[in-house]
Each structure stands twice: as C-alpha cells, then as structure tokens.
Design a protein around this motif. Structure first.
Motif, PDB file in Angstrom:
ATOM      1  N   MET A   1       0.719  -1.036   0.051  1.00  0.00           N
ATOM      2  CA  MET A   1       0.026   0.095  -0.023  1.00  0.00           C
ATOM      3  C   MET A   1       0.901   1.197  -0.048  1.00  0.00           C
ATOM      4  O   MET A   1       1.906   1.204   0.709  1.00  0.00           O
ATOM      5  CB  MET A   1      -1.058   0.145   1.351  1.00  0.00           C
ATOM      6  CG  MET A   1      -1.755   1.104   1.392  1.00  0.00           C
ATOM      7  SD  MET A   1      -2.937   1.074   2.584  1.00  0.00           S
ATOM      8  CE  MET A   1      -3.050   2.435   3.142  1.00  0.00           C
ATOM      9  N   MET A   2       0.351   2.119  -0.729  1.00  0.00           N
ATOM     10  CA  MET A   2       1.263   3.388  -1.100  1.00  0.00           C
ATOM     11  C   MET A   2       0.751   4.593  -0.031  1.00  0.00           C
ATOM     12  O   MET A   2      -0.405   4.729   0.119  1.00  0.00           O
ATOM     13  CB  MET A   2       1.221   3.795  -2.322  1.00  0.00           C
ATOM     14  CG  MET A   2       2.178   4.908  -2.854  1.00  0.00           C
ATOM     15  SD  MET A   2       2.150   5.160  -4.346  1.00  0.00           S
ATOM     16  CE  MET A   2       3.106   6.587  -4.498  1.00  0.00           C
ATOM     17  N   LYS A   3       1.798   5.082   0.626  1.00  0.00           N
ATOM     18  CA  LYS A   3       1.419   6.175   1.525  1.00  0.00           C
ATOM     19  C   LYS A   3       1.095   7.507   0.763  1.00  0.00           C
ATOM     20  O   LYS A   3       1.520   7.881  -0.096  1.00  0.00           O
ATOM     21  CB  LYS A   3       2.556   6.438   2.499  1.00  0.00           C
ATOM     22  CG  LYS A   3       2.959   5.411   3.335  1.00  0.00           C
ATOM     23  CD  LYS A   3       4.019   5.895   4.204  1.00  0.00           C
ATOM     24  CE  LYS A   3       4.651   4.548   4.947  1.00  0.00           C
ATOM     25  NZ  LYS A   3       5.767   4.858   6.090  1.00  0.00           N
ATOM     26  N   THR A   4       0.212   8.307   1.342  1.00  0.00           N
ATOM     27  CA  THR A   4      -0.110   9.487   0.985  1.00  0.00           C
ATOM     28  C   THR A   4       0.756  10.668   1.156  1.00  0.00           C
ATOM     29  O   THR A   4       1.556  10.364   2.309  1.00  0.00           O
ATOM     30  CB  THR A   4      -1.536  10.051   1.663  1.00  0.00           C
ATOM     31  OG1 THR A   4      -1.518  10.407   3.032  1.00  0.00           O
ATOM     32  CG2 THR A   4      -2.900   9.060   1.571  1.00  0.00           C
ATOM     33  N   GLN A   5       0.750  11.682   0.667  1.00  0.00           N
ATOM     34  CA  GLN A   5       1.679  12.765   1.102  1.00  0.00           C
ATOM     35  C   GLN A   5       1.691  13.090   2.705  1.00  0.00           C
ATOM     36  O   GLN A   5       2.874  13.550   3.272  1.00  0.00           O
ATOM     37  CB  GLN A   5       1.556  13.834   0.119  1.00  0.00           C
ATOM     38  CG  GLN A   5       2.514  15.031   0.246  1.00  0.00           C
ATOM     39  CD  GLN A   5       3.808  14.752  -0.408  1.00  0.00           C
ATOM     40  OE1 GLN A   5       4.145  13.852  -1.205  1.00  0.00           O
ATOM     41  NE2 GLN A   5       5.110  15.399   0.111  1.00  0.00           N
TER      42      GLN A   5
ATOM     43  N   GLU B   1       0.706  11.394   5.032  1.00  0.00           N
ATOM     44  CA  GLU B   1       1.334  10.344   5.808  1.00  0.00           C
ATOM     45  C   GLU B   1       2.868  10.495   6.161  1.00  0.00           C
ATOM     46  O   GLU B   1       3.545  10.138   6.875  1.00  0.00           O
ATOM     47  CB  GLU B   1       0.677   8.832   5.399  1.00  0.00           C
ATOM     48  CG  GLU B   1      -0.721   8.649   5.693  1.00  0.00           C
ATOM     49  CD  GLU B   1      -1.084   7.547   4.811  1.00  0.00           C
ATOM     50  OE1 GLU B   1      -2.095   6.921   5.617  1.00  0.00           O
ATOM     51  OE2 GLU B   1      -0.569   6.960   3.844  1.00  0.00           O
ATOM     52  N   ILE B   2       3.327  10.489   4.761  1.00  0.00           N
ATOM     53  CA  ILE B   2       4.623  10.670   4.736  1.00  0.00           C
ATOM     54  C   ILE B   2       5.349  12.057   5.372  1.00  0.00           C
ATOM     55  O   ILE B   2       6.314  11.946   6.268  1.00  0.00           O
ATOM     56  CB  ILE B   2       5.308  10.943   3.204  1.00  0.00           C
ATOM     57  CG1 ILE B   2       4.904   9.402   2.423  1.00  0.00           C
ATOM     58  CG2 ILE B   2       6.657  11.230   3.022  1.00  0.00           C
ATOM     59  CD1 ILE B   2       5.122   9.518   0.945  1.00  0.00           C
TER      60      ILE B   2
END
Length: 78
Positions: free
Chosen positions: A1-5, A7-8
């Motif tokens: 799953m890719m993190k949102t901006q 979340e990063i």
C-alpha cells in the motif's frame, strides 16, 4: 500500500521529533524554510547597521545613569 503525501510528512515530523526533540526540530525546519522577501533589495531600506551599544543607547528603556549590564534585558555580562 502506498502512503499519502500527508502520511509521509507526518512520519517525517515524527522521526525528527523522536530524534531531535521538539525545540531542535523547529530549529531544523526553520533553517530550511525559504522565508519571504528579498534581503538584497530590502537591506538598503534599513539604513546603516548600528553596533550593539548604539542600539542599546537608542532603546526607549535605556537610562544613561545605568550601566550596560543593568539595563540589558538579557543580563549579558560584558
């Protein structure tokens, strides 16, 4: 799953705070903040730089009967 901006960014801030503490994290972020305005153009509006003593004597709180140590709000020993 890719993190949102977001979340990063949150994870980055959390890592900085855990590593540096809150105060040093703020200092780190301020160091890399671009600020605003153009120092080169604006500095000419500020006039000739004054020494610490010249600035101190022009302070509205300065009493000529006081020593520099007594009137200095930071109580810096000279």
């Amino acid at each position: 799953m890719m993190k949102t901006q977001n979340e990063i960014i949150k994870q980055g801030y959390d890592a900085l705070i855990n590593s540096l503490g809150v105060a040093d994290t703020i200092g780190f972020i301020q160091y890399f903040s671009p600020g605003e305005g153009d120092y080169t153009k604006e500095r000419h509006r500020w006039g000739k730089p004054r020494s610490f003593n010249a600035s101190l004597y022009k302070s509205p709180n300065f009493n000529y009967g006081d020593s520099p140590v007594a009137c200095c709000p930071l109580r810096v020993p000279f």
